[in-house]
Design a protein around this motif. Structure first.
Motif, mmCIF file in Angstrom:
data_model
loop_
_atom_site.group_PDB
_atom_site.id
_atom_site.type_symbol
_atom_site.label_atom_id
_atom_site.label_comp_id
_atom_site.label_asym_id
_atom_site.label_seq_id
_atom_site.Cartn_x
_atom_site.Cartn_y
_atom_site.Cartn_z
ATOM 1 N N HIS A 174 0.838 -1.206 0.000
ATOM 2 C CA HIS A 174 0.000 0.000 0.000
ATOM 3 C C HIS A 174 0.870 1.253 0.000
ATOM 4 O O HIS A 174 0.587 2.223 -0.714
ATOM 5 C CB HIS A 174 -0.911 -0.023 1.232
ATOM 6 N N THR A 175 1.937 1.242 0.799
ATOM 7 C CA THR A 175 2.844 2.392 0.861
ATOM 8 C C THR A 175 3.528 2.607 -0.488
ATOM 9 O O THR A 175 3.632 3.742 -0.972
ATOM 10 C CB THR A 175 3.901 2.177 1.960
ATOM 11 N N ILE A 176 3.980 1.523 -1.109
ATOM 12 C CA ILE A 176 4.643 1.641 -2.414
ATOM 13 C C ILE A 176 3.672 2.162 -3.476
ATOM 14 O O ILE A 176 4.054 2.922 -4.367
ATOM 15 C CB ILE A 176 5.229 0.279 -2.842
ATOM 16 N N SER A 177 2.399 1.781 -3.371
ATOM 17 C CA SER A 177 1.403 2.201 -4.378
ATOM 18 C C SER A 177 1.207 3.713 -4.399
ATOM 19 O O SER A 177 0.716 4.266 -5.392
ATOM 20 C CB SER A 177 0.061 1.503 -4.124
ATOM 21 N N HIS A 178 1.581 4.413 -3.304
ATOM 22 C CA HIS A 178 1.459 5.866 -3.259
ATOM 23 C C HIS A 178 2.659 6.574 -3.890
ATOM 24 O O HIS A 178 2.702 7.805 -3.932
ATOM 25 C CB HIS A 178 1.297 6.342 -1.814
ATOM 26 N N LEU A 179 3.633 5.805 -4.350
ATOM 27 C CA LEU A 179 4.836 6.397 -4.939
ATOM 28 C C LEU A 179 4.638 6.611 -6.433
ATOM 29 O O LEU A 179 4.413 5.651 -7.184
ATOM 30 C CB LEU A 179 6.034 5.469 -4.701
ATOM 31 N N PRO A 180 4.705 7.848 -6.916
ATOM 32 C CA PRO A 180 4.612 8.081 -8.360
ATOM 33 C C PRO A 180 5.908 7.645 -9.049
ATOM 34 O O PRO A 180 6.959 8.244 -8.840
ATOM 35 C CB PRO A 180 4.403 9.601 -8.456
ATOM 36 N N THR A 181 5.859 6.592 -9.833
ATOM 37 C CA THR A 181 7.066 6.055 -10.459
ATOM 38 C C THR A 181 6.747 5.445 -11.813
ATOM 39 O O THR A 181 5.630 4.971 -12.046
ATOM 40 C CB THR A 181 7.709 4.985 -9.549
ATOM 41 N N ASN A 182 7.739 5.456 -12.678
ATOM 42 C CA ASN A 182 7.622 4.792 -13.973
ATOM 43 C C ASN A 182 8.349 3.454 -13.988
ATOM 44 O O ASN A 182 8.348 2.764 -15.011
ATOM 45 C CB ASN A 182 8.198 5.693 -15.076
ATOM 46 N N ASN A 183 8.955 3.100 -12.861
ATOM 47 C CA ASN A 183 9.704 1.845 -12.787
ATOM 48 C C ASN A 183 8.728 0.676 -12.724
ATOM 49 O O ASN A 183 7.946 0.564 -11.772
ATOM 50 C CB ASN A 183 10.626 1.860 -11.559
ATOM 51 N N GLN A 184 8.798 -0.202 -13.710
ATOM 52 C CA GLN A 184 7.842 -1.294 -13.806
ATOM 53 C C GLN A 184 7.995 -2.299 -12.665
ATOM 54 O O GLN A 184 7.003 -2.850 -12.165
ATOM 55 C CB GLN A 184 8.011 -2.016 -15.158
ATOM 56 N N GLN A 185 9.224 -2.522 -12.207
ATOM 57 C CA GLN A 185 9.446 -3.485 -11.127
ATOM 58 C C GLN A 185 8.838 -2.994 -9.811
ATOM 59 O O GLN A 185 8.254 -3.771 -9.054
ATOM 60 C CB GLN A 185 10.949 -3.737 -10.960
ATOM 61 N N ILE A 186 8.962 -1.700 -9.550
ATOM 62 C CA ILE A 186 8.358 -1.135 -8.341
ATOM 63 C C ILE A 186 6.841 -1.211 -8.436
ATOM 64 O O ILE A 186 6.156 -1.536 -7.453
ATOM 65 C CB ILE A 186 8.828 0.320 -8.127
ATOM 66 N N LYS A 187 6.299 -0.943 -9.609
ATOM 67 C CA LYS A 187 4.850 -1.045 -9.799
ATOM 68 C C LYS A 187 4.360 -2.467 -9.558
ATOM 69 O O LYS A 187 3.316 -2.689 -8.940
ATOM 70 C CB LYS A 187 4.469 -0.594 -11.218
ATOM 71 N N GLU A 188 5.119 -3.442 -10.050
ATOM 72 C CA GLU A 188 4.733 -4.841 -9.841
ATOM 73 C C GLU A 188 4.753 -5.196 -8.355
ATOM 74 O O GLU A 188 3.896 -5.942 -7.875
ATOM 75 C CB GLU A 188 5.688 -5.761 -10.612
ATOM 76 N N LEU A 189 5.716 -4.652 -7.620
ATOM 77 C CA LEU A 189 5.783 -4.910 -6.183
ATOM 78 C C LEU A 189 4.574 -4.314 -5.464
ATOM 79 O O LEU A 189 4.046 -4.908 -4.514
ATOM 80 C CB LEU A 189 7.077 -4.340 -5.603
ATOM 81 N N SER A 190 4.123 -3.156 -5.912
ATOM 82 C CA SER A 190 2.953 -2.529 -5.285
ATOM 83 C C SER A 190 1.677 -3.336 -5.522
ATOM 84 O O SER A 190 0.690 -3.161 -4.801
ATOM 85 C CB SER A 190 2.774 -1.101 -5.811
ATOM 86 N N GLN A 191 1.704 -4.205 -6.533
ATOM 87 C CA GLN A 191 0.523 -5.027 -6.845
ATOM 88 C C GLN A 191 0.690 -6.476 -6.380
ATOM 89 O O GLN A 191 -0.078 -7.357 -6.754
ATOM 90 C CB GLN A 191 0.274 -4.993 -8.362
ATOM 91 N N LEU A 192 1.660 -6.704 -5.537
ATOM 92 C CA LEU A 192 2.005 -8.066 -5.115
ATOM 93 C C LEU A 192 0.836 -8.776 -4.435
ATOM 94 O O LEU A 192 0.615 -9.971 -4.649
ATOM 95 C CB LEU A 192 3.206 -8.003 -4.155
ATOM 96 N N THR A 193 0.084 -8.055 -3.609
ATOM 97 C CA THR A 193 -1.002 -8.690 -2.857
ATOM 98 C C THR A 193 -2.244 -8.938 -3.708
ATOM 99 O O THR A 193 -3.232 -9.489 -3.206
ATOM 100 C CB THR A 193 -1.384 -7.829 -1.638
ATOM 101 N N ASP A 194 -2.214 -8.535 -4.984
ATOM 102 C CA ASP A 194 -3.369 -8.757 -5.861
ATOM 103 C C ASP A 194 -3.274 -10.075 -6.618
ATOM 104 O O ASP A 194 -4.198 -10.446 -7.339
ATOM 105 C CB ASP A 194 -3.480 -7.613 -6.891
ATOM 106 N N LYS A 195 -2.171 -10.803 -6.458
ATOM 107 C CA LYS A 195 -1.906 -11.943 -7.339
ATOM 108 C C LYS A 195 -2.784 -13.156 -7.055
ATOM 109 O O LYS A 195 -3.293 -13.787 -7.963
ATOM 110 C CB LYS A 195 -0.425 -12.332 -7.263
ATOM 111 N N ASN A 196 -2.929 -13.520 -5.770
ATOM 112 C CA ASN A 196 -3.755 -14.680 -5.446
ATOM 113 C C ASN A 196 -4.213 -14.602 -4.000
ATOM 114 O O ASN A 196 -3.880 -13.654 -3.271
ATOM 115 C CB ASN A 196 -3.013 -16.002 -5.715
ATOM 116 N N ILE A 197 -4.932 -15.625 -3.564
ATOM 117 C CA ILE A 197 -5.594 -15.582 -2.264
ATOM 118 C C ILE A 197 -4.629 -15.608 -1.085
ATOM 119 O O ILE A 197 -4.974 -15.189 0.029
ATOM 120 C CB ILE A 197 -6.611 -16.755 -2.168
ATOM 121 N N ILE A 198 -3.390 -16.108 -1.279
ATOM 122 C CA ILE A 198 -2.450 -16.182 -0.160
ATOM 123 C C ILE A 198 -1.411 -15.048 -0.195
ATOM 124 O O ILE A 198 -0.465 -15.048 0.585
ATOM 125 C CB ILE A 198 -1.713 -17.536 -0.138
#
Length: 609
Positions: free
Chosen positions: A450-474
């Motif tokens: 959630h904290t990373i998601s508030h960071l304005p960035t064009n870095n794709q790896q950081i964006k993917e990390l901000s979406q880590l909890t959206d991947k699956n149920i665990i």
């Protein structure tokens, strides 16, 4: 010989390759860390982000709040990998300098923001405590004042030092400075009263800093601290004998050259104190107490020819009784000897020829000497030991004396209390709305993303990390989040303390002997059962296939202890029953190939010492 054209071609090629790989050459790695499960609140594991020597993670606090915490990486490792005996799984992601600094600054600002919001809450509570005359409240104290005793008979050395200091004050500020300044401060105290806070201090946000007012309570305590400090100097109050010491070891004897350097250092501190007592810094009273105490302790060192150090342990330093000290006596002896060796190095560095002693360097020597002396003195006298809490500056507090409580009318007190209690309720509601803990939606994993998601960035790896909890149920579980990390990360395991010890044993001894000795808590040489751990007999974090069998044995052992505990309630206040019951709960997951309990370690020596 190469032609000019060929040389030009290679120069251009070299430049192009340099541009192509410049970002990689300047890449910095930050680490996503998964810490394996442990007993209590850590049964689901933990996660953290590491930026070189700083580690950020979210912790659950009493009251249902989850907040960002910043630790030095060495402190974090020592707490989790050593004391709590938990293995780290670390994944490193390379970023260019710009993205790395942006992400680090983002977490640093978020940490400072939440700390400031917590300070606002503490400031409100401080005002409520003062208006309620709660003199024993933990915040309602005068820091540093405990270093001095108003009843002690002045020693000759301290008297001479104080006389010299008063002469310097008279020369710089006038003969009546101390008296006039005390009268002025007392007059200011009598005019203080609670006032309304500005609205922007009471509106919390995830992205905006809220200013902390210099409130009635803080003004009041700061002025009382200044008054007491100036009265301490004026009346020549002496150091409290409880709070200074001189080690007997010959290492702490001073040569004439070392005494000369201490005199020069003391003069620097005296000039600093002269400036401080007439400064505009609002909290100079607290700082001046610590500084004045160090000046006096240096006089005692100079007179005796041996170091005299102030007690720099925090007021709240954890203490263990001698019964437990005796169980771990070998460890404490090793810590004492290790500290003594380090003191030899620090002293040599401090007193090099032409070296000017700094407050920080002297503070480090004093702090380590406290660590050493606590073990040396208390082992010798069979006393309990303060196991941590040394600081660079001594600061013993006293409770605000009842005679110095605010003289306010009943109406002023009632109005102030009503206002601050309303502030308190509003702030608590806002904190819960912003940072209320939830096992599934707001935990140590989700708050990082959630904290990373508030960071304005064009870095794709950081964006993917901000979406880590959206991947699956665990994904919200620490283990699940690590499992879902991209393969672009370089991953490695950092073994727990016990696993490090076992690895060394297996390298040096017969493997079968090591296994048979170390697989259980009765004969293990590197582990002593302690009250932080639920009852168990066999370690189950070493062998996954044998875990259900070992877990069954642990379950039986814990059940027997519970039965014993039910008969011994009258003798141990239910301790054996509680330990056995917790042992049963910790053993059940082992039957399903899952390990929570690893055994913790108490009183290890910090690796850096």
């Amino acid at each position: 010989m190469l032609s000019k054209q060929t040389m030009t071609f290679f120069c251009l090629l070299s430049t192009a390759i340099g541009f192509l790989f410049s970002s990689a050459l300047h890449a910095k790695a930050f680490d996503y860390i998964y810490i394996t499960a442990s007993e209590g609140n850590a049964s689901g594991g933990h996660t953290a982000l590491r930026f070189d020597d700083e580690t950020y993670h979210f912790q659950h606090y009493d009251g249902g709040i989850i907040r960002l915490v910043k630790d030095t990486s060495t402190d974090f490792d020592f707490q989790y990998r050593y004391l709590e005996n938990r293995t780290f799984y670390q994944a490193a992601l390379d970023l260019n300098d710009s993205d790395y600094e942006q992400l680090l600054n983002h977490f640093s600002l978020r940490f400072l923001l939440q700390k400031q919001q917590d300070d606002i809450r503490k400031e409100i509570n401080l005002n409520i405590a003062l208006l309620n005359n709660q003199t024993q409240h933990s915040q309602l104290n005068i820091k540093g004042a405990g270093l001095f005793s108003i009843k002690a008979v002045p020693r000759k050395t301290e008297s001479l030092t104080n006389d010299q200091l008063q002469q310097q004050i008279n020369r710089k500020y006038g003969a009546d400075f101390l008296t006039q300044r005390i009268v002025q401060l007392k007059s200011e105290v009598n005019t203080l009263h609670p006032e309304p806070w500005p609205k922007n201090s009471l509106q919390l946000s995830e992205v905006t800093f809220s200013p902390i007012p210099y409130s009635f309570a803080s003004r009041y305590l700061d002025n009382i601290s200044k008054i007491l400090l100036l009265e301490t100097i004026k009346n020549n109050y002496t150091l409290n004998p409880q709070y200074y010491f001189s080690p007997e070891q010959s290492l702490f004897t001073l040569s004439q050259a070392e005494i000369a350097q201490l005199k020069s250092f003391q003069l620097v501190l005296s000039n600093h104190l002269l400036t401080l007592i007439n400064s505009q810094r609002p909290d100079w009273g607290n700082a001046a107490f610590s500084l004045y105490a160090r000046i006096i302790s240096l006089s005692l060192s100079i007179e005796s020819g041996k170091f005299v150090f102030l007690d720099t342990f925090r007021d709240s330093s954890p203490v263990i009784d001698y019964t437990e000290v005796a169980r771990y006596e070998t460890k404490f002896l090793a810590q004492k000897n290790k500290a003594l060796a380090r003191i030899v190095q620090l002293k040599a560095a401090l007193f090099t020829e032409q070296h000017i002693i700094t407050e920080k360097a002297y503070g480090q020597l004093e702090m380590l000497s406290n660590y050493y002396y606590e073990r040396e003195h208390d082992l010798q006298n069979k006393q309990g030991i303060r196991i941590s809490g040394e600081q660079l500056l001594a600061s013993k507090s006293i409770s605000l004396p009842e005679t110095l409580l605010p003289k306010l009318t009943d109406q002023k007190i009632a109005e102030g209390l009503a206002r601050f209690e309303a502030y308190q309720q509003s702030i608590e509601q806002q904190l819960h709305a912003l940072y209320g803990y939830n096992l599934f939606t707001r935990n140590c994993v989700t708050e990082i993303t959630h904290t990373i998601s508030h960071l304005p960035t064009n870095n794709q790896q950081i964006k993917e990390l901000s979406q880590l909890t959206d991947k699956n149920i665990i994904s919200f579980i620490p283990f699940g989040s690590f499992r879902n990390l991209s393969d672009d990360y370089t991953k490695q395991a950092l073994p727990s303390f016990r696993h490090q010890q076992l690895a060394a044993m297996y390298r040096e001894e017969n493997s079968a002997i090591v296994f048979l000795r170390e697989f259980n808590t009765l004969s293990a040489t590197d582990y002593k059962f302690n009250d932080q751990d639920a009852a168990f007999l066999i370690f189950t974090d070493d062998n996954i296939l044998m875990r259900p069998i070992f877990g069954s044995i642990n379950l039986v052992a814990a059940t027997i202890m519970s039965l014993y505990g039910s008969f011994s309630l009258a003798f141990d206040s239910g301790k054996a029953l509680k330990d056995g019951t917790m042992g049963i709960l910790m053993s059940l997951p082992e039957l399903a190939f899952f390990n929570i309990r690893k055994g913790s370690y108490k009183h290890l020596s910090f690796p850096a010492n």
